[in-house]
Design a protein around this motif. Structure first.
Motif, mmCIF file in Angstrom:
data_model
loop_
_atom_site.group_PDB
_atom_site.id
_atom_site.type_symbol
_atom_site.label_atom_id
_atom_site.label_comp_id
_atom_site.label_asym_id
_atom_site.label_seq_id
_atom_site.Cartn_x
_atom_site.Cartn_y
_atom_site.Cartn_z
ATOM 1 N N LEU A 54 98.623 89.841 49.360
ATOM 2 C CA LEU A 54 98.727 89.112 48.300
ATOM 3 C C LEU A 54 99.782 89.593 47.283
ATOM 4 N N HIS A 97 104.790 85.717 49.058
ATOM 5 C CA HIS A 97 105.266 85.007 50.194
ATOM 6 C C HIS A 97 106.603 85.282 50.368
ATOM 7 N N ASN A 148 93.705 76.102 47.605
ATOM 8 C CA ASN A 148 94.424 77.005 47.848
ATOM 9 C C ASN A 148 94.298 78.146 47.646
ATOM 10 N N ASP A 149 93.100 78.581 48.127
ATOM 11 C CA ASP A 149 92.374 80.027 48.044
ATOM 12 C C ASP A 149 93.051 80.859 49.234
ATOM 13 N N GLU A 150 94.032 81.450 48.775
ATOM 14 C CA GLU A 150 94.913 82.146 49.771
ATOM 15 C C GLU A 150 93.991 83.444 50.245
ATOM 16 N N ARG A 151 93.226 84.196 49.143
ATOM 17 C CA ARG A 151 92.606 85.229 49.452
ATOM 18 C C ARG A 151 91.417 85.058 50.519
ATOM 19 N N LEU A 154 93.255 84.788 54.053
ATOM 20 C CA LEU A 154 93.610 86.047 54.465
ATOM 21 C C LEU A 154 92.531 87.081 54.959
ATOM 22 N N HIS A 174 96.098 87.389 59.845
ATOM 23 C CA HIS A 174 96.617 86.249 58.935
ATOM 24 C C HIS A 174 97.550 86.908 58.142
ATOM 25 N N LEU A 230 100.062 84.978 56.107
ATOM 26 C CA LEU A 230 100.140 84.128 55.223
ATOM 27 C C LEU A 230 99.555 82.781 55.378
ATOM 28 N N SER A 233 98.901 79.241 53.125
ATOM 29 C CA SER A 233 99.103 78.654 51.939
ATOM 30 C C SER A 233 98.841 76.976 52.153
ATOM 31 N N SER A 234 98.475 76.602 51.168
ATOM 32 C CA SER A 234 98.157 74.962 51.069
ATOM 33 C C SER A 234 98.975 74.387 50.221
ATOM 34 N N GLN A 288 98.158 73.302 55.664
ATOM 35 C CA GLN A 288 98.178 74.501 55.475
ATOM 36 C C GLN A 288 99.483 74.979 56.239
#
Length: 290
Positions: A103, A107, A162-165, A168, A174, A176, A178-179, A185
């Motif tokens: 994180l 990106h 868009n809960d990237e944590r 990941l 994983h 990246l 991302s939504s 995604q």
């Protein structure tokens, strides 16, 4: 596609991982213990076997990233890398640390580090899918707690927010997720038995002709095509869920890959599915107990 031909033989190990948002919730008088069971090719595996696979992949991902990171970020992976061998007991800590680093990289840095991988894997994926023939990688995960619709609502919510944590931390492979919008995604991950990362875009509203049969015994489902940046189909998913009579629910997880890929690609991706969905189910159950 380059592959990890030596598949990891899974053995059950006891785990002492502490409680984090992604560790198994502990039982109490008010909250029963969560039990997760994985079935691969009819064989039953407990949570410890999946954690062992995750521990090995955590170390692989950390070693890869550490070679190219600034000292400050590389140091954050120190505890993971200092272990002489993958440690199941530290998986809960290590998955959080690895996700933190990804994180903080952002990106642009992730894409830059993996650019050479993507330059190889995208044309190879397109070539592999050119015959429009598909074979499936299948895994089942049973949860002693929760409901099928409750889990899918939670999962869809992570995408919508868009809960990237959450994306990941579920799997070391994983890099990246991302939504750009609800139900879609962008994914960069090491998939199946591959050694290199691949990028694809999955749209859970893009369901026409998904080459995975619906199972009427699993009425709750999500599906969609995985495509390259130019829209070429390179795979698909159909994940199906049902409530179990004795409580809890079952997740029937299926990914369609090009049929031209070698068999071990499908075998190793079964463990990838077991890892990510076991962690997502854990996150869902934890959210219901807080």
């Amino acid at each position: 596609m380059p592959t990890r031909r030596r598949f990891l033989t899974m053995t059950a190990l006891a785990t002492g991982a502490g409680l984090t948002p992604w560790a198994l919730p502990r039982a109490s008088a008010a909250t029963p213990a969560l039990e997760l069971t994985t079935y691969i090719n009819g064989q039953r595996f407990d949570r410890a076997a999946v954690l062992q696979w995750e521990a090995r992949r955590l170390k692989v991902a950390a070693e890869r990233l550490s070679h190219h990171l600034p000292a400050a970020l590389s140091a954050e992976l120190g505890a993971l890398l200092d272990d002489s061998a993958p440690q199941v007991e530290t998986v809960a800590r290590d998955r959080e640390q690895l996700a933190d680093v990804k994180l903080r990289m952002g990106h642009a840095e992730i894409r830059d580090q993996l650019a050479s991988d993507l330059a190889i894997t995208e044309p190879m994926s397109v070539l592999a899918a050119a015959m429009d023939e598909w074979s499936a990688s299948r895994t089942r995960v049973d949860s002693s707690l929760g409901t099928a619709q409750g889990f899918l609502d939670w999962f869809d919510g992570r995408i919508e927010q868009n809960d990237e944590r959450a994306m990941l931390v579920s799997n070391p492979d994983h890099y990246l997720i991302s939504s750009p919008r609800a139900g879609a995604q962008e994914v960069i991950e090491v998939t199946g038995g591959a050694m290199l990362a691949a990028q694809f875009f999955i749209d859970y509203t893009d369901t026409a002709g998904v080459p995975i049969a619906k199972d009427p015994l699993y009425p709750v489902q999500t599906s969609g095509w995985a495509r390259t940046s130019d829209g070429t189909k390179i795979g698909a998913v159909r994940h199906q869920f049902r409530d179990n009579p004795g409580g809890g629910f079952s997740a029937k997880l299926t990914v369609a890959f090009p049929a031209t890929l070698p068999p071990w690609m499908f075998t190793e991706h079964q463990w990838h599915l077991a890892c990510e969905f076991s962690n997502w189910v854990t996150g869902y159950i934890t959210s219901t107990q807080t």
